[in-house]
Design a protein around this motif. Structure first.
Motif, mmCIF file in Angstrom:
data_model
loop_
_atom_site.group_PDB
_atom_site.id
_atom_site.type_symbol
_atom_site.label_atom_id
_atom_site.label_comp_id
_atom_site.label_asym_id
_atom_site.label_seq_id
_atom_site.Cartn_x
_atom_site.Cartn_y
_atom_site.Cartn_z
ATOM 1 N N THR A 263 0.942 -1.196 -0.005
ATOM 2 C CA THR A 263 0.075 -0.020 -0.090
ATOM 3 C C THR A 263 0.797 1.388 -0.003
ATOM 4 O O THR A 263 2.124 1.283 0.778
ATOM 5 N N ASP A 292 3.209 -1.679 4.106
ATOM 6 C CA ASP A 292 2.342 -0.353 4.223
ATOM 7 C C ASP A 292 3.465 0.778 4.176
ATOM 8 O O ASP A 292 4.146 1.294 5.213
ATOM 9 N N ALA A 295 2.910 4.012 6.546
ATOM 10 C CA ALA A 295 2.845 3.875 8.175
ATOM 11 C C ALA A 295 3.190 4.997 8.751
ATOM 12 O O ALA A 295 2.576 5.267 9.861
ATOM 13 N N GLY A 299 -0.783 4.861 8.056
ATOM 14 C CA GLY A 299 -0.921 3.747 7.563
ATOM 15 C C GLY A 299 -2.160 3.661 6.832
ATOM 16 O O GLY A 299 -3.292 4.321 6.991
ATOM 17 N N ASN A 300 -2.005 2.940 5.744
ATOM 18 C CA ASN A 300 -3.187 2.667 4.853
ATOM 19 C C ASN A 300 -4.035 1.173 5.331
ATOM 20 O O ASN A 300 -4.772 0.984 4.889
ATOM 21 N N CYS A 301 -3.100 0.437 6.110
ATOM 22 C CA CYS A 301 -3.893 -0.637 6.928
ATOM 23 C C CYS A 301 -4.187 -0.217 8.321
ATOM 24 O O CYS A 301 -3.553 0.103 9.050
ATOM 25 N N THR A 304 -1.748 -1.747 10.723
ATOM 26 C CA THR A 304 -0.234 -1.383 10.911
ATOM 27 C C THR A 304 0.083 -0.935 12.087
ATOM 28 O O THR A 304 -0.637 0.044 12.793
ATOM 29 N N GLY A 320 5.440 -2.460 8.826
ATOM 30 C CA GLY A 320 5.413 -1.052 8.798
ATOM 31 C C GLY A 320 6.320 -0.046 9.122
ATOM 32 O O GLY A 320 6.220 1.088 9.836
#
Length: 388
Positions: A263, A292, A295, A299-301, A304, A320
């Motif tokens: 990401t 990611d 991070a 973060g996109n997650c 993370t 991350g």
């Protein structure tokens, strides 16, 4: 008077890059400037003090002596606190010029400190994305490194090989890689994964990214892409809530099918958009890897942990780490040094400090000037904060 350029040793943890490599230091000394380098500044990127001395630079034993002579200070990371001498910016003499990756939109307290210290500062991460400034675009050069390294880290963590192979022991199915965000980092990640033989898909909220993704041999995911989110300068802007939810539904299915997810989505001055929820992570393959690259900005997650590598109960690895360019310091430093030297070249004429502050590149990158905050967007940010 000869212009004195100073290159300190970076003190941020795990920062191995250096702002000026010997090759560019030699160019500056040949043009008539004096270059001073703190002892050990280049060691993380495999440049010795002797390399700088051969380039015509003077090696200085410590930062305080370095800052004491500097007209212009070239750094990678923004100034930070030191145990021995306090904040780096307070070691710089009034009227000096600082050029670094300041990230001013997310660090208003640093901007105030630079103004209080009567420093003129330019931020390498604010270089506008126009044709004239391509050689100065540090965000792009460092994102290239990050995208490349992200794939290598994921491949190293993955318990399978990347390419399709036909062997005497049977055929090996290629790994499936999903790259979310097709900016510089994303496109480099796609290219690197393709070189390693993976089957790659790319996703971006900007419709113009489709051609770039497909030109690298990857499949572009454009299901339900109803809202083009390209903003000024080629960056992505924030989407409406409904479009974000539709995108997540599409992403969810492709995340489930992927061995590696990378990401890269960023919005300048804003927290990173959420692309991969904890439910999506829960549906990833056993042993899958997610890297990611956003991070540092949240973060996109959803799961993370900035600066960490964690593993879920299902065996999914979430990487991350926040400064991947510093893990490839030789080439990252070479590119950054070229970027910063080119920007410096706009401000120096006949070995004299003579910037044209009306130049659109300098106007976009100048944050403080002789104790005043001058960047229009940052001044507006301060006004908004004062009003709330």
């Amino acid at each position: 008077m000869t212009l004195k350029i100073a290159v300190p040793k970076e003190i941020t943890h795990d920062e191995n890059r250096v702002a000026l490599v010997p090759r560019d230091a030699e160019r500056l000394t040949r043009s008539g400037m004096e270059v001073f380098v703190e002892s050990g500044a280049g060691l993380g990127a495999d440049y010795t003090d002797g390399d700088y001395e051969k380039a015509g630079a003077t090696v200085v034993p410590n930062a305080s002596d370095l800052y004491g002579v500097a007209d212009v200070i070239l750094k990678v990371q923004k100034p930070t606190e030191t145990e021995a001498s306090g904040h780096e910016s307070e070691m710089m003499r009034q009227g000096a010029v600082l050029i670094a990756l300041l990230d001013p939109l997310r660090n208003p307290s640093l901007v105030s400190r630079l103004a209080d210290c009567k420093l003129t500062s330019f931020s390498m991460d604010m270089v506008p994305r126009i044709t004239r400034s391509q050689e100065m675009d540090a965000l792009s050069s460092q994102s290239t490194v990050a995208g490349y390294k992200a794939v290598l880290m994921a491949a190293n963590r993955l318990g399978r090989m990347m390419p399709m192979m036909v062997t005497a022991a049977g055929s090996i199915i290629p790994a499936k890689v999903l790259v979310l965000g097709a900016g510089v980092a994303g496109l480099q990640a796609i290219a690197t994964a393709r070189r390693l033989g993976a089957v790659v898909k790319g996703f971006d909220v900007r419709a113009a990214a489709k051609e770039q993704v497909e030109s690298l041999g990857a499949e572009f995911i454009d299901e339900h892409l109803q809202e083009d989110a390209e903003a000024e300068g080629g960056y992505a802007r924030e989407l409406s809530g409904d479009q974000q939810e539709r995108n997540r539904q599409v992403i969810h299915r492709h995340v489930q099918e992927s061995d590696i997810v990378i990401t890269t989505a960023l919005i300048p001055g804003r927290p990173a958009p959420l692309l991969v929820t904890k439910e999506m992570v829960g549906d990833m393959k056993q042993g899958a890897v997610l890297v990611d690259l956003a991070a540092e900005t949240g973060g996109n997650c959803e799961l993370t942990e900035p600066g960490e590598i964690v593993q879920t109960d299902k065996g999914v690895s979430l990487i991350g780490l926040t400064n991947l360019p510093a893990t490839v310091p030789v080439h990252a430093s070479e590119m950054y040094s070229r970027n910063i030297s080119k920007l410096l070249g706009l401000m120096v004429q006949d070995n004299q400090w003579s910037p044209d502050y009306e130049d659109e590149i300098l106007d976009a990158t100048c944050i403080t000037r002789e104790g005043e905050i001058v960047h229009s967007r940052i001044k507006e940010q301060f006004r908004d904060q004062a009003a709330t």
